[in-house]
Design an enzyme around this catalytic site. Sequence first.
Site, short mmCIF file in Angstrom:
data_model
loop_
_atom_site.label_atom_id
_atom_site.label_comp_id
_atom_site.label_asym_id
_atom_site.label_seq_id
_atom_site.Cartn_x
_atom_site.Cartn_y
_atom_site.Cartn_z
N GLN A 63 0.88 -1.17 0.00
CA GLN A 63 0.00 0.00 0.00
C GLN A 63 0.91 1.21 0.00
O GLN A 63 1.40 1.64 1.03
CB GLN A 63 -0.89 -0.01 1.26
CG GLN A 63 -1.70 1.26 1.47
CD GLN A 63 -2.83 1.40 0.46
OE1 GLN A 63 -3.80 0.65 0.50
NE2 GLN A 63 -2.69 2.35 -0.45
N GLY A 64 1.21 1.70 -1.16
CA GLY A 64 2.10 2.86 -1.24
C GLY A 64 1.28 4.14 -1.27
O GLY A 64 0.05 4.11 -1.11
N THR A 65 1.97 5.23 -1.51
CA THR A 65 1.33 6.54 -1.59
C THR A 65 0.38 6.57 -2.77
O THR A 65 -0.61 7.28 -2.77
CB THR A 65 2.41 7.62 -1.84
OG1 THR A 65 3.70 7.05 -1.57
CG2 THR A 65 2.18 8.84 -1.00
N PHE A 66 0.74 5.81 -3.81
CA PHE A 66 -0.02 5.96 -5.05
C PHE A 66 -0.94 4.78 -5.36
O PHE A 66 -1.39 4.62 -6.47
CB PHE A 66 0.94 6.22 -6.21
CG PHE A 66 1.79 7.42 -5.97
CD1 PHE A 66 1.23 8.69 -5.96
CD2 PHE A 66 3.14 7.29 -5.69
CE1 PHE A 66 2.01 9.80 -5.71
CE2 PHE A 66 3.92 8.40 -5.44
CZ PHE A 66 3.35 9.66 -5.44
N GLY A 67 -1.18 3.94 -4.40
CA GLY A 67 -2.13 2.87 -4.68
C GLY A 67 -1.73 1.54 -4.10
O GLY A 67 -0.70 1.42 -3.43
N VAL A 70 -0.91 -2.65 -4.16
CA VAL A 70 -0.22 -3.66 -4.97
C VAL A 70 -0.72 -5.05 -4.54
O VAL A 70 -0.85 -5.31 -3.34
CB VAL A 70 1.31 -3.56 -4.81
CG1 VAL A 70 2.02 -4.60 -5.67
CG2 VAL A 70 1.81 -2.16 -5.16
N LYS A 115 0.05 -3.38 -9.77
CA LYS A 115 0.06 -2.09 -9.06
C LYS A 115 -1.05 -1.22 -9.65
O LYS A 115 -1.02 -0.89 -10.85
CB LYS A 115 1.43 -1.45 -9.24
CG LYS A 115 1.62 -0.12 -8.54
CD LYS A 115 3.10 0.27 -8.57
CE LYS A 115 3.33 1.70 -8.17
NZ LYS A 115 4.75 2.05 -8.12
N ASP A 124 13.95 7.44 -5.40
CA ASP A 124 13.23 6.94 -4.23
C ASP A 124 13.88 5.65 -3.73
O ASP A 124 13.21 4.66 -3.45
CB ASP A 124 11.75 6.71 -4.55
CG ASP A 124 10.89 6.67 -3.28
OD1 ASP A 124 11.40 7.01 -2.20
OD2 ASP A 124 9.71 6.29 -3.37
N1 LIG Z 1 6.98 -6.86 -8.75
C1 LIG Z 1 6.73 -6.94 -7.45
N2 LIG Z 1 6.79 -8.12 -6.80
C2 LIG Z 1 6.54 -8.20 -5.49
N3 LIG Z 1 6.20 -7.16 -4.74
C3 LIG Z 1 6.12 -5.95 -5.30
C4 LIG Z 1 6.37 -5.77 -6.68
N4 LIG Z 1 6.22 -4.46 -6.96
C5 LIG Z 1 5.89 -3.86 -5.81
N5 LIG Z 1 5.82 -4.74 -4.79
C6 LIG Z 1 5.49 -4.48 -3.38
O1 LIG Z 1 4.59 -3.41 -3.28
C7 LIG Z 1 5.18 -2.30 -2.58
C8 LIG Z 1 4.71 -1.00 -3.20
O2 LIG Z 1 5.07 -0.95 -4.58
P1 LIG Z 1 5.83 0.29 -5.19
O3 LIG Z 1 6.09 0.03 -6.62
O4 LIG Z 1 6.99 0.60 -4.33
O5 LIG Z 1 4.71 1.40 -5.09
P2 LIG Z 1 4.56 2.74 -4.24
O6 LIG Z 1 4.87 3.83 -5.20
O7 LIG Z 1 3.15 2.69 -3.85
O8 LIG Z 1 5.53 2.68 -3.09
C9 LIG Z 1 6.68 -2.54 -2.66
O9 LIG Z 1 7.35 -1.94 -1.56
C10 LIG Z 1 6.75 -4.06 -2.62
O10 LIG Z 1 6.64 -4.51 -1.29
MG LIG Z 2 7.53 2.15 -3.09
#
Ligand SMILES: Nc1ncnc2c1ncn2[C@@H]1O[C@H](COP(=O)(O)OP(=O)(O)O)[C@@H](O)[C@H]1O
Ligand SMILES: [Mg+2]
Length: 401
Positions: free
Chosen positions: A52-56, A58, A74, A175
């Site tokens: 659960q990031g800032t932008f949505g 996963v 995502k 980031d």
């Molecule tokens: N390809 C992936 N495989 C497994 N986990 C992922 C993957 N991409 C993202 N995640 C998980 O989801 C989290 C949030 O994704 P991220 O791309 O960092 O988005 P945000 O911009 O919301 O931080 C990551 O910190 C990781 O734990």
């Molecule tokens: Mg992230």
Amino acid sequence: MASSSRDSHGTQSGSITQPMQSLTAKQKYIEDYDFPYCDESGKYEKVSKIGQGTFGEVFKAREKKSNNKFVAMKKVLMDNEKEGFPITALREIRILQLLKHENVVNLIEICRTKATQNNRYRSTFYLVFDFCDHDLAGLLSNMNVKFSLGEIKKVMQQLLNGLYYIHSNKILHRDMKAANVLITKNGVLKLADFGLARAFSITKGKQANRYTNRVVTLWYRPPELLLGDRNYGPAVDMWGAGCIMAEMWTRSPIMQGNSEQQQLIFISQLCGSFTTEVWPDVENLDLYSKMELPMNYTRKVKERLRHYVKDTQGCDLLDKLLQLDPKSRIDADTALNHDFFWSDPMPTDLSKMLSQHTTSMFEYLAPSRRSGQMMRQHQQQIAVNQVQTKQQENSYQDRVY
Ligand SMILES: Nc1ncnc2c1ncn2[C@@H]1O[C@H](COP(=O)(O)OP(=O)(O)O)[C@@H](O)[C@H]1O
Ligand SMILES: [Mg+2]
């Protein structure tokens, strides 16, 4: 794209009170339209939420067709979008399409939910990635996961390889942090989250760049950004690499400021004061005279991290990554040639160690690493010496955990 056709016909303004009505020809057209390059997300089946990031959000999902191929989906956050597909997501997609490397997360495709009357003809879009079993923040928060020195070298070597590749392609990540570093069960590291990434150019005698400096999670933000620099470069990611490298031993972020001001103080406590002696043009940065910068701190990087790192080459590389002046900070190429990676024990494959851990570890699912219990447990495990005990007591002053 569905969203723009929808916008131009105003169907999105319909509220819940809008009476159900038969489909107009336009709506039917949208519903039946076969988007040739954007499959329906129904080809995947959600398994669990992993982020659960800032932008949505996963999700981990299974590809229905193959049944044992897993992906990470995502969600593109559209809530605040009046202009159709968000420009920030477009930027992330463009960059991910450019970057294809063993140590960069692989974007498979973009998917969408079908636009129907139920969702008021607003598709939800997903970025679909190859699934990675863990993120580094999740792994570090679990004390049962123990990295040997050779395994730490392997993590850092792959991380620097990824950075070398993206920087050679003129992309800044912006980031870097443990949660954005993924690791597969086979021990392959992938840089992820290009949501803040951008292309950069090197200015030689031309007009300086004016990039935003409101990037990078505070605890990993380099001093030049905290001092308002807008003409920065790849060195911003190298600082983050240094913070992550130290964390491989300390197991929680090394400088956890609550504000930009406090972050600068923590940095000075570890890396010394911001003087023109160590950073010749620091005075020209916009916020140099506006922030409170202590002037009498000496550099203590090696002295303080030695207790954790216990490897001379490792301390030396950390010292070079955590240089205040971005011009003196080591770049990815030079870092990869550092003796740390070319002395015994050599970088060791991670798959054997990871095979002992069958459940996925992600920051989202892990307890907070902010400090406290996790670190205390860890410190008990690593035979705390007197100096460390003292640092713990003065933890506000001395925040290298
Ligand atoms: N390809 C992936 N495989 C497994 N986990 C992922 C993957 N991409 C993202 N995640 C998980 O989801 C989290 C949030 O994704 P991220 O791309 O960092 O988005 P945000 O911009 O919301 O931080 C990551 O910190 C990781 O734990
Ligand atoms: Mg992230």
